[in-house]
Design an enzyme around this catalytic site. Sequence first.
Site, PDB file in Angstrom:
ATOM      1  N   HIS A  17     -35.340  -7.095 -29.883  1.00 25.44           N
ATOM      2  CA  HIS A  17     -36.016  -5.843 -29.531  1.00 25.44           C
ATOM      3  C   HIS A  17     -35.402  -4.668 -30.303  1.00 25.44           C
ATOM      4  O   HIS A  17     -36.109  -3.839 -30.860  1.00 25.44           O
ATOM      5  CB  HIS A  17     -35.855  -5.534 -28.033  1.00 25.44           C
ATOM      6  N   LYS A  41     -44.483 -10.704 -12.409  1.00 27.27           N
ATOM      7  CA  LYS A  41     -43.203 -11.276 -12.847  1.00 27.27           C
ATOM      8  C   LYS A  41     -42.051 -10.632 -12.100  1.00 27.27           C
ATOM      9  O   LYS A  41     -41.892  -9.411 -12.150  1.00 27.27           O
ATOM     10  CB  LYS A  41     -43.014 -10.952 -14.341  1.00 27.27           C
ATOM     11  N   SER A 128     -35.812 -12.609 -24.080  1.00 23.37           N
ATOM     12  CA  SER A 128     -35.021 -12.225 -22.904  1.00 23.37           C
ATOM     13  C   SER A 128     -34.790 -13.435 -22.006  1.00 23.37           C
ATOM     14  O   SER A 128     -33.693 -13.608 -21.459  1.00 23.37           O
ATOM     15  CB  SER A 128     -35.743 -11.144 -22.105  1.00 23.37           C
TER      16      SER A 128
HETATM   17  P1  ADP Z   1     -39.503 -11.264 -24.152  1.00 26.04           P
HETATM   18  O1  ADP Z   1     -39.306 -11.277 -22.661  1.00 26.04           O
HETATM   19  O2  ADP Z   1     -40.300 -12.454 -24.652  1.00 26.04           O
HETATM   20  O3  ADP Z   1     -38.272 -11.042 -24.940  1.00 26.04           O
HETATM   21  P2  ADP Z   1     -40.826  -8.607 -23.990  1.00 26.04           P
HETATM   22  O4  ADP Z   1     -42.071  -8.506 -23.175  1.00 26.04           O
HETATM   23  O5  ADP Z   1     -39.648  -7.917 -23.426  1.00 26.04           O
HETATM   24  O6  ADP Z   1     -40.545 -10.096 -24.426  1.00 26.04           O
HETATM   25  O7  ADP Z   1     -41.108  -8.106 -25.481  1.00 26.04           O
HETATM   26  C1  ADP Z   1     -41.592  -6.863 -25.848  1.00 26.04           C
HETATM   27  C2  ADP Z   1     -42.047  -6.912 -27.285  1.00 26.04           C
HETATM   28  O8  ADP Z   1     -40.972  -7.290 -28.138  1.00 26.04           O
HETATM   29  C3  ADP Z   1     -43.167  -7.898 -27.601  1.00 26.04           C
HETATM   30  O9  ADP Z   1     -43.997  -7.309 -28.571  1.00 26.04           O
HETATM   31  C4  ADP Z   1     -42.432  -9.102 -28.175  1.00 26.04           C
HETATM   32  O10 ADP Z   1     -43.260  -9.861 -29.030  1.00 26.04           O
HETATM   33  C5  ADP Z   1     -41.317  -8.401 -28.936  1.00 26.04           C
HETATM   34  N1  ADP Z   1     -40.139  -9.229 -29.131  1.00 26.04           N
HETATM   35  C6  ADP Z   1     -39.409  -9.877 -28.188  1.00 26.04           C
HETATM   36  N2  ADP Z   1     -38.384 -10.547 -28.749  1.00 26.04           N
HETATM   37  C7  ADP Z   1     -38.457 -10.346 -30.092  1.00 26.04           C
HETATM   38  C8  ADP Z   1     -37.706 -10.787 -31.221  1.00 26.04           C
HETATM   39  N3  ADP Z   1     -36.669 -11.608 -31.084  1.00 26.04           N
HETATM   40  N4  ADP Z   1     -38.083 -10.347 -32.452  1.00 26.04           N
HETATM   41  C9  ADP Z   1     -39.155  -9.542 -32.590  1.00 26.04           C
HETATM   42  N5  ADP Z   1     -39.908  -9.092 -31.576  1.00 26.04           N
HETATM   43  C10 ADP Z   1     -39.583  -9.487 -30.340  1.00 26.04           C
END
Ligand code: ADP
Length: 160
Positions: A17, A41, A128
């Site tokens: 992120h 969730k 995450s």
């Molecule tokens: P997650 O729980 O899967 O980490 P989130 O809902 O918190 O996902 O993610 C928010 C945004 O960040 C989404 O657009 C997701 O595709 C992106 N994202 C999550 N992890 C990564 C990563 N490792 N690299 C690039 N983008 C990411």
Amino acid sequence: MKVAVYPGSFDPITNGHLDIIKRASKIFDEVIVCVLVNVDKKGLFHIDERVKLIEKVIKPYDNVKVESFNGLLIDFMKEKEAKVIIKGLRALSDFEYEFQMALMNNKLDSSIETVFMMTNAKYSYLSSSAVKQVAKFGGCIKGLVPDQIIPDIMNKINRG
Ligand code: ADP
């Protein structure tokens, strides 16, 4: 002024992120990280805790701020007068869902554009939920999340 919103659950924020945030902050005048409340969730961290963790790690970026929102992303965008949604794309698996969301948001408000940024190869496997799994079973999460929030995550896991 070009304002972009980076939405997600950020439960908790990872280096994947943060990499997107850093890169987006160079492209847009202002980046607002938006922690969206997802009623379906139940997360590890409360929404306010997620915001606090993000606040800790975005300090070096002057044009980045964080807020939470309970509702439709489009309504948050209106409130902020933002026209761009930033999304990170990892593997193909992210594509179908994100494609659908981007079209839906554009249907709800045709002035909104979704901009996709490719994940940094270093973080393409990172999510995450993977961080939570590793931490829960005693694995090392260094390199997966910003160093300054590792104690917060470990405390939360050990208490829960
Ligand atoms: P997650 O729980 O899967 O980490 P989130 O809902 O918190 O996902 O993610 C928010 C945004 O960040 C989404 O657009 C997701 O595709 C992106 N994202 C999550 N992890 C990564 C990563 N490792 N690299 C690039 N983008 C990411």
